[in-house]
Design a protein around this motif. Structure first.
Motif, mmCIF file in Angstrom:
data_model
loop_
_atom_site.group_PDB
_atom_site.id
_atom_site.type_symbol
_atom_site.label_atom_id
_atom_site.label_comp_id
_atom_site.label_asym_id
_atom_site.label_seq_id
_atom_site.Cartn_x
_atom_site.Cartn_y
_atom_site.Cartn_z
ATOM 1 N N ASP A 241 -7.735 6.019 2.335
ATOM 2 C CA ASP A 241 -6.625 5.359 3.027
ATOM 3 C C ASP A 241 -7.126 4.400 4.094
ATOM 4 O O ASP A 241 -6.537 3.335 4.325
ATOM 5 C CB ASP A 241 -5.710 6.400 3.665
ATOM 6 C CG ASP A 241 -4.836 7.127 2.654
ATOM 7 O OD1 ASP A 241 -4.727 6.653 1.506
ATOM 8 O OD2 ASP A 241 -4.266 8.181 3.011
ATOM 9 N N ASP B 108 1.232 9.261 -6.184
ATOM 10 C CA ASP B 108 1.754 10.604 -5.930
ATOM 11 C C ASP B 108 2.778 11.013 -6.981
ATOM 12 O O ASP B 108 2.828 12.175 -7.406
ATOM 13 C CB ASP B 108 2.379 10.683 -4.537
ATOM 14 C CG ASP B 108 1.347 10.619 -3.421
ATOM 15 O OD1 ASP B 108 0.146 10.814 -3.713
ATOM 16 O OD2 ASP B 108 1.741 10.356 -2.261
ATOM 17 N N ARG C 299 -9.108 11.855 0.900
ATOM 18 C CA ARG C 299 -7.970 10.950 0.757
ATOM 19 C C ARG C 299 -7.849 10.035 1.973
ATOM 20 O O ARG C 299 -7.587 8.836 1.843
ATOM 21 C CB ARG C 299 -6.690 11.756 0.557
ATOM 22 C CG ARG C 299 -5.487 10.910 0.197
ATOM 23 C CD ARG C 299 -4.325 11.768 -0.283
ATOM 24 N NE ARG C 299 -3.856 12.707 0.719
ATOM 25 C CZ ARG C 299 -3.910 14.030 0.609
ATOM 26 N NH1 ARG C 299 -4.464 14.592 -0.462
ATOM 27 N NH2 ARG C 299 -3.442 14.802 1.576
ATOM 28 N N ARG D 294 -5.619 9.863 -6.732
ATOM 29 C CA ARG D 294 -5.542 10.139 -5.288
ATOM 30 C C ARG D 294 -6.101 11.544 -5.060
ATOM 31 O O ARG D 294 -5.617 12.512 -5.640
ATOM 32 C CB ARG D 294 -4.094 10.028 -4.835
ATOM 33 C CG ARG D 294 -3.903 9.925 -3.338
ATOM 34 C CD ARG D 294 -2.640 9.120 -3.070
ATOM 35 N NE ARG D 294 -2.034 9.391 -1.780
ATOM 36 C CZ ARG D 294 -2.490 8.904 -0.627
ATOM 37 N NH1 ARG D 294 -3.556 8.146 -0.614
ATOM 38 N NH2 ARG D 294 -1.857 9.175 0.499
ATOM 39 N N ASN E 22 0.817 -1.208 0.000
ATOM 40 C CA ASN E 22 0.000 0.000 0.000
ATOM 41 C C ASN E 22 0.852 1.259 0.000
ATOM 42 O O ASN E 22 0.455 2.285 -0.570
ATOM 43 C CB ASN E 22 -0.984 -0.010 1.169
ATOM 44 C CG ASN E 22 -2.095 -1.026 0.954
ATOM 45 O OD1 ASN E 22 -2.209 -1.630 -0.103
ATOM 46 N ND2 ASN E 22 -2.915 -1.224 1.968
ATOM 47 N N ALA E 23 2.034 1.199 0.596
ATOM 48 C CA ALA E 23 2.971 2.319 0.496
ATOM 49 C C ALA E 23 3.415 2.495 -0.955
ATOM 50 O O ALA E 23 3.552 3.628 -1.440
ATOM 51 C CB ALA E 23 4.176 2.095 1.395
ATOM 52 N N SER F 80 -12.534 5.197 -3.215
ATOM 53 C CA SER F 80 -11.733 6.413 -3.340
ATOM 54 C C SER F 80 -12.582 7.671 -3.352
ATOM 55 O O SER F 80 -12.049 8.775 -3.280
ATOM 56 C CB SER F 80 -10.900 6.357 -4.631
ATOM 57 O OG SER F 80 -10.007 5.252 -4.602
ATOM 58 N N ARG G 189 0.642 4.249 -2.915
ATOM 59 C CA ARG G 189 0.586 5.693 -2.629
ATOM 60 C C ARG G 189 1.736 6.422 -3.316
ATOM 61 O O ARG G 189 1.562 7.514 -3.873
ATOM 62 C CB ARG G 189 0.602 5.920 -1.117
ATOM 63 C CG ARG G 189 -0.660 5.420 -0.418
ATOM 64 C CD ARG G 189 -0.579 5.603 1.095
ATOM 65 N NE ARG G 189 -1.794 5.149 1.724
ATOM 66 C CZ ARG G 189 -1.887 4.107 2.555
ATOM 67 N NH1 ARG G 189 -0.803 3.409 2.872
ATOM 68 N NH2 ARG G 189 -3.048 3.760 3.086
ATOM 69 N N TYR G 190 2.914 5.827 -3.287
ATOM 70 C CA TYR G 190 4.069 6.447 -3.946
ATOM 71 C C TYR G 190 3.840 6.572 -5.442
ATOM 72 O O TYR G 190 4.060 7.652 -6.031
ATOM 73 C CB TYR G 190 5.333 5.624 -3.670
ATOM 74 C CG TYR G 190 6.455 5.957 -4.621
ATOM 75 C CD1 TYR G 190 7.182 7.147 -4.483
ATOM 76 C CD2 TYR G 190 6.772 5.114 -5.679
ATOM 77 C CE1 TYR G 190 8.193 7.479 -5.372
ATOM 78 C CE2 TYR G 190 7.784 5.436 -6.569
ATOM 79 C CZ TYR G 190 8.493 6.619 -6.422
ATOM 80 O OH TYR G 190 9.483 6.943 -7.311
ATOM 81 N N ILE H 296 -6.688 4.772 -6.186
ATOM 82 C CA ILE H 296 -5.872 3.692 -5.615
ATOM 83 C C ILE H 296 -6.497 3.061 -4.386
ATOM 84 O O ILE H 296 -6.177 1.923 -4.043
ATOM 85 C CB ILE H 296 -4.428 4.144 -5.305
ATOM 86 C CG1 ILE H 296 -4.415 5.276 -4.270
ATOM 87 C CG2 ILE H 296 -3.693 4.528 -6.561
ATOM 88 C CD1 ILE H 296 -3.056 5.454 -3.614
ATOM 89 N N ALA H 297 -7.403 3.758 -3.714
ATOM 90 C CA ALA H 297 -8.052 3.158 -2.541
ATOM 91 C C ALA H 297 -8.929 1.980 -2.916
ATOM 92 O O ALA H 297 -9.273 1.159 -2.058
ATOM 93 C CB ALA H 297 -8.872 4.209 -1.794
#
Length: 201
Positions: free
Chosen positions: A91, A73, A87, A80, A65-66, A148, A69-70, A154-155
């Motif tokens: 998350d 972003d 957001r 996102r 999940n990191a 999302s 997010r990367y 992405i959620a």
């Protein structure tokens, strides 16, 4: 070129393999983990003996999940929300996915890896726990079309991966119309069929 390390039959690897298609990112995937083991090269990148890991130039990152997010972003901010409150709501469901995975684990392992079916007590208990959690997700999806927010993001990816497993296991499931509608929408997303809707192994 983004390198994804991990075998595609891993739920967490599926997330990233699907996400890079959604984002239109050039990538390659190298099988790692499970039957493929871990090479010394990989363990230098990720000493946790877990998958996935990505390499993006000088950036090395693990925890699925990191990674999502990367990537959003860095390359796909439209996936996102700019609004911190919206957001954070997404998350929340991304992180909730790990609790769902715990609930569904015995049903998945029993049916897919151990040849059991819905009549096995451990499978039944796990399936009921997963269904109870999916009732919460169904209630959320009754209020908005995507986890999302107003649009796919992405959620939706973490639980989107687990939704396919949930609907594929040979167990009893309650009728959850909002969840079923969301799952049907996911099946039309780029990369979902090729990277998520594959045989469970």
């Amino acid at each position: 070129m983004i390198t994804i390390w991990g075998r595609l039959n891993s739920h967490n690897v599926k997330k990233i393999a699907w996400a890079v298609i959604e984002m239109g990112l050039a990538h390659r995937r190298i099988d790692m983990g499970g039957a493929f083991g871990f090479t010394p090269e990989y363990l230098m990148l990720n000493p946790n003996r877990m998958i996935p890991t990505i390499e993006d130039g000088d950036v090395v990152l693990w925890e699925s999940n990191a990674i999502l997010r990367y990537l959003a972003d860095a390359y796909a901010p439209a996936l996102r929300s700019d609004d911190p409150a919206e957001r954070a709501q997404g998350d929340k469901w991304m992180d909730w996915q790990f609790h769902f995975a715990d609930a569904q684990r015995d049903a998945f392992l029993g049916c897919v890896r151990q040849g059991k079916d819905g009549s096995d007590p451990a499978v039944t208990q796990s399936a009921k726990a997963a269904a109870a959690m999916m009732e919460l997700l169904d209630a959320e999806l009754a209020k908005r079309p995507w986890l999302s927010g107003a649009r796919f993001g992405i959620a939706d990816i973490p639980m989107g991966v687990y939704a396919h497993t949930y609907f594929s296991l040979p167990v009893d499931r309650p009728d959850l119309p909002h969840l079923a509608h969301w799952y049907a929408l996911l099946q039309d997303r780029p990369g979902y069929a090729d990277n998520v809707m594959i045989p469970l192994t």
